[in-house]
Design a protein around this motif. Structure first.
Motif, PDB file in Angstrom:
ATOM      1  N   PRO A 276     -22.181 -47.598   5.853  1.00 28.97           N
ATOM      2  CA  PRO A 276     -22.530 -47.612   4.679  1.00 28.97           C
ATOM      3  C   PRO A 276     -24.268 -47.755   4.665  1.00 28.97           C
ATOM      4  CG  PRO A 276     -21.953 -49.930   4.795  1.00 28.97           C
ATOM      5  CD  PRO A 276     -21.520 -49.165   6.192  1.00 28.97           C
ATOM      6  N   PHE A 277     -25.017 -47.101   3.545  1.00 28.74           N
ATOM      7  CA  PHE A 277     -26.524 -47.451   3.595  1.00 28.74           C
ATOM      8  C   PHE A 277     -26.365 -48.491   2.404  1.00 28.74           C
ATOM      9  CE2 PHE A 277     -30.168 -46.284   0.725  1.00 28.74           C
ATOM     10  CZ  PHE A 277     -31.240 -46.510   1.700  1.00 28.74           C
ATOM     11  N   ILE A 278     -27.245 -49.546   2.669  1.00 27.83           N
ATOM     12  CA  ILE A 278     -27.487 -50.408   1.695  1.00 27.83           C
ATOM     13  C   ILE A 278     -28.724 -50.199   0.822  1.00 27.83           C
ATOM     14  CG2 ILE A 278     -28.042 -53.048   1.605  1.00 27.83           C
ATOM     15  CD1 ILE A 278     -25.706 -52.412   3.495  1.00 27.83           C
ATOM     16  N   ALA A 279     -28.223 -49.624  -0.308  1.00 26.71           N
ATOM     17  CA  ALA A 279     -28.996 -49.085  -1.157  1.00 26.71           C
ATOM     18  C   ALA A 279     -29.765 -49.939  -2.219  1.00 26.71           C
ATOM     19  CB  ALA A 279     -28.355 -47.839  -1.762  1.00 26.71           C
ATOM     20  N   PRO A 280     -31.052 -49.719  -2.524  1.00 23.12           N
ATOM     21  CA  PRO A 280     -31.533 -50.675  -3.740  1.00 23.12           C
ATOM     22  C   PRO A 280     -31.066 -50.029  -5.047  1.00 23.12           C
ATOM     23  CG  PRO A 280     -33.125 -49.386  -2.264  1.00 23.12           C
ATOM     24  CD  PRO A 280     -31.869 -48.752  -1.693  1.00 23.12           C
ATOM     25  N   ILE A 281     -30.649 -50.743  -5.968  1.00 19.99           N
ATOM     26  CA  ILE A 281     -30.266 -50.554  -7.406  1.00 19.99           C
ATOM     27  C   ILE A 281     -31.586 -50.276  -7.997  1.00 19.99           C
ATOM     28  CG2 ILE A 281     -28.994 -50.740  -9.446  1.00 19.99           C
ATOM     29  CD1 ILE A 281     -27.146 -52.388  -7.675  1.00 19.99           C
ATOM     30  N   ALA A 282     -31.915 -49.115  -8.513  1.00 14.81           N
ATOM     31  CA  ALA A 282     -33.357 -49.024  -9.023  1.00 14.81           C
ATOM     32  C   ALA A 282     -33.209 -49.451 -10.512  1.00 14.81           C
ATOM     33  CB  ALA A 282     -33.692 -47.442  -9.049  1.00 14.81           C
ATOM     34  N   GLU A 283     -32.147 -49.260 -11.024  1.00 14.62           N
ATOM     35  CA  GLU A 283     -32.108 -49.629 -12.598  1.00 14.62           C
ATOM     36  C   GLU A 283     -30.772 -49.693 -12.814  1.00 14.62           C
ATOM     37  OE1 GLU A 283     -33.546 -46.856 -15.465  1.00 14.62           O
ATOM     38  OE2 GLU A 283     -32.550 -48.055 -16.951  1.00 14.62           O
ATOM     39  N   SER A 284     -30.316 -50.710 -13.771  1.00 16.28           N
ATOM     40  CA  SER A 284     -28.869 -50.891 -14.280  1.00 16.28           C
ATOM     41  C   SER A 284     -28.900 -51.385 -15.735  1.00 16.28           C
ATOM     42  CB  SER A 284     -28.245 -51.746 -13.336  1.00 16.28           C
ATOM     43  OG  SER A 284     -29.156 -53.287 -13.653  1.00 16.28           O
ATOM     44  N   ARG A 285     -27.892 -50.903 -16.667  1.00 14.09           N
ATOM     45  CA  ARG A 285     -27.893 -51.155 -17.904  1.00 14.09           C
ATOM     46  C   ARG A 285     -26.343 -50.942 -18.247  1.00 14.09           C
ATOM     47  NH1 ARG A 285     -28.836 -45.845 -20.502  1.00 14.09           N
ATOM     48  NH2 ARG A 285     -29.559 -44.675 -18.838  1.00 14.09           N
ATOM     49  N   GLU A 286     -26.193 -51.631 -19.426  1.00 16.36           N
ATOM     50  CA  GLU A 286     -24.866 -51.320 -20.037  1.00 16.36           C
ATOM     51  C   GLU A 286     -24.882 -50.368 -21.289  1.00 16.36           C
ATOM     52  OE1 GLU A 286     -22.262 -54.468 -20.488  1.00 16.36           O
ATOM     53  OE2 GLU A 286     -23.502 -56.025 -19.375  1.00 16.36           O
ATOM     54  N   LEU A 287     -23.860 -49.906 -21.303  1.00 16.37           N
ATOM     55  CA  LEU A 287     -23.840 -48.373 -22.190  1.00 16.37           C
ATOM     56  C   LEU A 287     -22.880 -48.766 -23.412  1.00 16.37           C
ATOM     57  CD1 LEU A 287     -23.074 -45.770 -19.384  1.00 16.37           C
ATOM     58  CD2 LEU A 287     -25.235 -46.165 -20.537  1.00 16.37           C
ATOM     59  N   PHE A 288     -22.050 -49.661 -23.343  1.00 17.11           N
ATOM     60  CA  PHE A 288     -21.072 -50.082 -24.546  1.00 17.11           C
ATOM     61  C   PHE A 288     -21.942 -51.092 -25.255  1.00 17.11           C
ATOM     62  CE2 PHE A 288     -16.776 -49.530 -22.336  1.00 17.11           C
ATOM     63  CZ  PHE A 288     -17.079 -48.049 -22.456  1.00 17.11           C
ATOM     64  N   THR A 289     -21.589 -51.191 -26.728  1.00 14.96           N
ATOM     65  CA  THR A 289     -22.250 -52.383 -27.491  1.00 14.96           C
ATOM     66  C   THR A 289     -21.270 -53.141 -27.855  1.00 14.96           C
ATOM     67  OG1 THR A 289     -21.596 -51.021 -29.601  1.00 14.96           O
ATOM     68  CG2 THR A 289     -24.028 -50.819 -28.697  1.00 14.96           C
ATOM     69  N   ALA A 290     -19.875 -52.922 -27.451  1.00 13.01           N
ATOM     70  CA  ALA A 290     -18.819 -53.807 -27.680  1.00 13.01           C
ATOM     71  C   ALA A 290     -18.966 -55.199 -27.074  1.00 13.01           C
ATOM     72  CB  ALA A 290     -17.366 -53.215 -27.381  1.00 13.01           C
ATOM     73  N   LYS A 291     -18.686 -56.321 -27.292  1.00 10.81           N
ATOM     74  CA  LYS A 291     -18.913 -57.590 -26.783  1.00 10.81           C
ATOM     75  C   LYS A 291     -17.955 -57.635 -25.477  1.00 10.81           C
ATOM     76  CE  LYS A 291     -21.090 -60.670 -30.041  1.00 10.81           C
ATOM     77  NZ  LYS A 291     -20.848 -59.866 -31.134  1.00 10.81           N
ATOM     78  N   ASP A 292     -16.787 -57.383 -25.831  1.00  3.24           N
ATOM     79  CA  ASP A 292     -15.539 -57.667 -24.931  1.00  3.24           C
ATOM     80  C   ASP A 292     -15.333 -56.615 -23.819  1.00  3.24           C
ATOM     81  OD1 ASP A 292     -14.720 -56.073 -26.917  1.00  3.24           O
ATOM     82  OD2 ASP A 292     -12.833 -56.799 -26.890  1.00  3.24           O
ATOM     83  N   ARG A 293     -15.949 -55.542 -23.667  1.00  3.59           N
ATOM     84  CA  ARG A 293     -16.163 -54.400 -22.974  1.00  3.59           C
ATOM     85  C   ARG A 293     -17.355 -53.943 -22.343  1.00  3.59           C
ATOM     86  NH1 ARG A 293     -14.056 -49.700 -25.698  1.00  3.59           N
ATOM     87  NH2 ARG A 293     -13.573 -48.784 -23.757  1.00  3.59           N
TER      88      ARG A 293
END
Ligand code: FAD
Length: 692
Positions: A276-293
């Motif tokens: 595997p390539f140890i890849a940098p995560i350039a950006e991460s975010r959440e797409l749901f607004t629901a609290k429990d998912r």
């Protein structure tokens, strides 16, 4: 002084000349295409190992070879279990063989007093798994030629074989791989012993199908080969030695590194399913607004890696087990105080490969190398019973192993992992008597998980996006939650990237910085898997896409690509996307982006939504399809392509029949004719699925 195991490994190679593989190869080995390194270490196949399986069997005194075609590790696991059982119950000298490791043109010399077993998974649309493509093409080929052609007899007339297939009845080509191979073998004159077994993942009965198939198979085989059953005794396949002369800090100890290159800090390509390539995560975010998912969007940087992808490919993510489950596993086995003790794992059988690099530690094996959280099989529980710490625990394990319904109620239905089973059966005393080899043999090695790439390679060549919903569900009748290994690991990475110093999603914590902090700075080990799920090469062709939930992932990529082409002045055909989720305000993925694409594509982009919980009636994408029957049919008649992505079990099937229904109505033909049209579309790649 004691010799270092690596030295021993090198010596063994020099002495034996050819010792095949020290590892199972699939993940820690180096592929045929890239046998450049890491020298002859404990991490890969050794150059010059024979690719003639008959020679290999003769060299190692084997009378039974179990070939496997495996994508996720289950077929490989079944193959290992057959190998062990054949040896312990019938005294067969067995070996397990990765189909990718051998050539097949010598199968015509397969001796009549030996047996070949084929454990073959079907992947996707009736395709062979990645490791079985060459074998499949060879054996089902029009004019298959063997090294020693003899026109007087069918080439495989001496060969006795058994087969078991792993499939999923929700797919159109159910168990196609095993069926086609079985037919091909018979056509070539080989003699099947017992019935051709088939396991059905779609019905959730894979394990029981396997168990039900193998008993009569063993009896038929015993009769055909004159085998006698004996009292089964456990014989370890691997020798696990605690190395008191080494500490976890020693340079040659693998603390989770995937292979020797990584251990030496010289991680280099080619990056693939073995490296595997140890890849940098350039950006991460959440797409749901629901609290429990939670649903994650991640942009993963591949520049400088020489990795490339095409729109529609998959990203494979190599997970780490959560600290909570690693601790549970080590604790129940009484290994907590020795979790960082160095262990050397050696195969006691020249044909069995150690599935991870060694020397390592118990902690690293549980964190990075073994699928400790996976499904537990009845057979595995039975195999542990003799090593239970008390008679009561032994009796309970035996009962679980023998009684299908009891096992279902107490283990399978509760989604328990192996440590949870052991805890449940006996918590006050540690299970210190179990040879660690049992876990190396019985647990899958941890599998990379695939994600449909949700970016276009035309738009972001060096940055791969993925869209992953985090698995977390309450287990009915239990206080425990079922938490997906990889998706919670990714969620922890996202939390860390957003400033949480000690992320512990759902009460889990992860060794985020990886072995020796090599993944620090938010990195994740990945490789790319190329797929056939592709846009038509001509952008003017219309496309209809059905992608509810995270099934929309590759369609974000498709639409992104078409929008880019439109901006560049290309003639872009109609793009119709059907997206579904629960609620507009909760889990509407990429809600704002679609408007941007609309600006670029204008009337050529039609976006149809189905919110299942927003109105009085549940509305799904299939309902919306029916409402747009005329448009869909017109586009398909205009050389359009039809794509489905997401849930294989229900959605993809229903979409398939809805489309046939639409075609029948719109073209005024009967359903059988319409179904034939859909089949032809599939055969011509104008109906493509990316389902899981
Ligand atoms: P896992 O730990 O693998 O658990 C997954 C499931 O396995 C559980 O829900 C449960 O049903 C079962 N399970 C786990 N442990 C046990 C146990 N002890 N006993 C019984 N059952 C158990 N997902 C996406 O979100 N987005 C995508 O774009 C996407 N694309 C995919 C493309 C392909 C070609 C494939 C094959 C899959 C794709 N997936 C995608 C699914 C993804 O690969 C993972 O399966 C998913 O994210 C769950 O992984 P996990 O490690 O978090 O969960």
């Amino acid at each position: 002084a004691q010799l270092d195991v690596l030295d021993l490994a090198v010596l063994a190679v020099l002495l034996a000349g050819t010792v095949a593989y020290f590892t199972k190869g699939t993940y820690w080995g180096i592929s045929k295409a890239s046998q450049v390194s890491p020298s002859s270490s404990a991490t890969g196949p050794i150059k010059g190992a024979t690719r003639d399986v008959i020679e290999k069997m003769q060299e190692t005194g084997k009378d039974c070879v179990i070939f496997y075609a495996s994508q996720t590790g289950t077929a490989e696991d079944y193959a290992s279990r057959l190998a062990k059982e054949g040896h312990s119950r019938f005294g067969l000298n067995t070996m397990v063989a990765d189909l990718e490791d051998y050539d097949y043109d010598t199968l015509d010399t397969f001796p009549s007093n030996k047996i070949a077993m084929f454990v073959l998974a079907t992947y996707g649309e009736g395709e062979p798994t990645d490791n079985a493509v060459e074998f499949y093409e060879f054996i089902t080929g029009e004019d298959v030629t063997f090294s020693d052609p003899d026109d007087s007899e069918a080439p495989l007339h001496n060969m006795k074989y058994v087969t078991f297939g792993l499939g999923n009845n929700t797919y159109e080509h159910y168990n196609a791989m095993v069926r086609r191979v079985d037919l091909a073998l018979q056509k070539l004159g080989a003699n099947r012993i017992g019935t051709a077994g088939e396991g059905d993942d779609g019905a959730g009965t894979m394990e029981e199908d396997f168990l039900a198939w193998k008993e009569p198979m063993w009896l038929a085989l015993a009769e055909a080969m004159g085998l006698e059953e004996r009292e089964a005794v456990y014989e370890p396949v691997f020798k696990v030695t605690e190395r008191e002369d080494l500490t976890a800090e020693a340079d040659n100890v693998y603390l989770g590194e995937p292979n020797k290159n990584h251990l030496e800090g010289l991680s280099k390509g080619p990056y693939n399913a073995h490296n595997p390539f140890i890849a940098p995560i350039a950006e991460s975010r959440e797409l749901f607004t629901a609290k429990d998912r939670n649903c994650l969007h991640m942009d993963i940087e591949i520049s400088g890696s020489n990795l490339s992808y095409q729109t529609g490919d998959h990203l494979a993510v190599w997970p780490t087990n959560s600290g909570k489950e690693v601790n549970r596993f080590l604790e129940v086995l009484g290994l907590t105080s020795r979790s960082h003790t160095v262990i050397a794992v050696k195969s006691l059988d020249a044909t069995a490969k150690v599935p991870f690099p060694t020397p390592t530690t118990y902690d690293a094996a549980a964190s990075y190398y073994l699928e400790i959280c996976g499904t537990v099989s009845r057979q595995f529980v039975a195999s542990i019973a003799p090593f239970a710490p008390t008679d009561t625990a032994k009796a309970e394990m035996t009962k679980l192993g023998n009684d299908k319904d009891y096992f279902h109620e107490r283990v399978a239905e509760k989604y328990l992992n192996i440590a949870q089973v052991l805890e449940k059966v006996e918590k006050s005393q540690k299970w210190t008597g179990i040879p660690f080899s049992i876990f190396i043999e019985g647990l899958h090695r941890i599998q990379p998980r695939y994600y449909s790439i949700s970016s276009s390679s035309l738009v972001q060549k060096n940055k791969v996006s993925i869209t992953a919903v985090v698995e977390s569900s309450q287990i009915s009748g239990s206080p425990e939650m079922l938490k997906g290994v990889t998706t919670n690991y990714l969620l922890a990475l996202k939390q860390k990237q957003h400033g949480d110093p000690n992320p512990d999603p759902h009460g889990l914590s992860y060794a985020i910085t990886g072995p020796r902090n090599k993944y620090d700075g938010i990195h994740v080990p990945v490789h790319i898997r190329h797929s056939n799920f592709k846009l038509p090469s001509d952008p003017s062709k219309p496309i209809v896409m059905i992608g509810p939930g995270t099934g929309v992932a590759p369609f974000r990529a498709f639409v992104q690509e078409r929008a880019e082409q439109a901006k560049a002045g290309e003639n872009v055909g109609k793009c119709v996307l059907f997206f579904g989720c629960r609620r507009k305000t909760e889990d509407f993925l990429y809600q704002n982006e679609w408007e941007e694409y609309k600006k670029a594509l204008g009337d050529n982009f039609i976006f149809v939504t189905a919110f299942s919980r927003d109105g009085p009636e549940k509305v799904y994408v299939q309902h919306r399809l029916r409402e747009h029957a005329q448009l869909i049919d017109a586009l398909l008649q205009d050389r359009g392509y039809f794509y489905v992505c997401g849930d294989a079990a229900h959605m993809a099937r229903e979409v398939n029949s809805t489309l046939a229904e639409i075609i029948a109505k719109q073209r005024n033909i009967n359903e059988a004719q319409a179904e034939d049209i859909v089949k032809t579309m599939r055969a011509r790649n104008r109906y493509q699925e990316d389902v899981w």
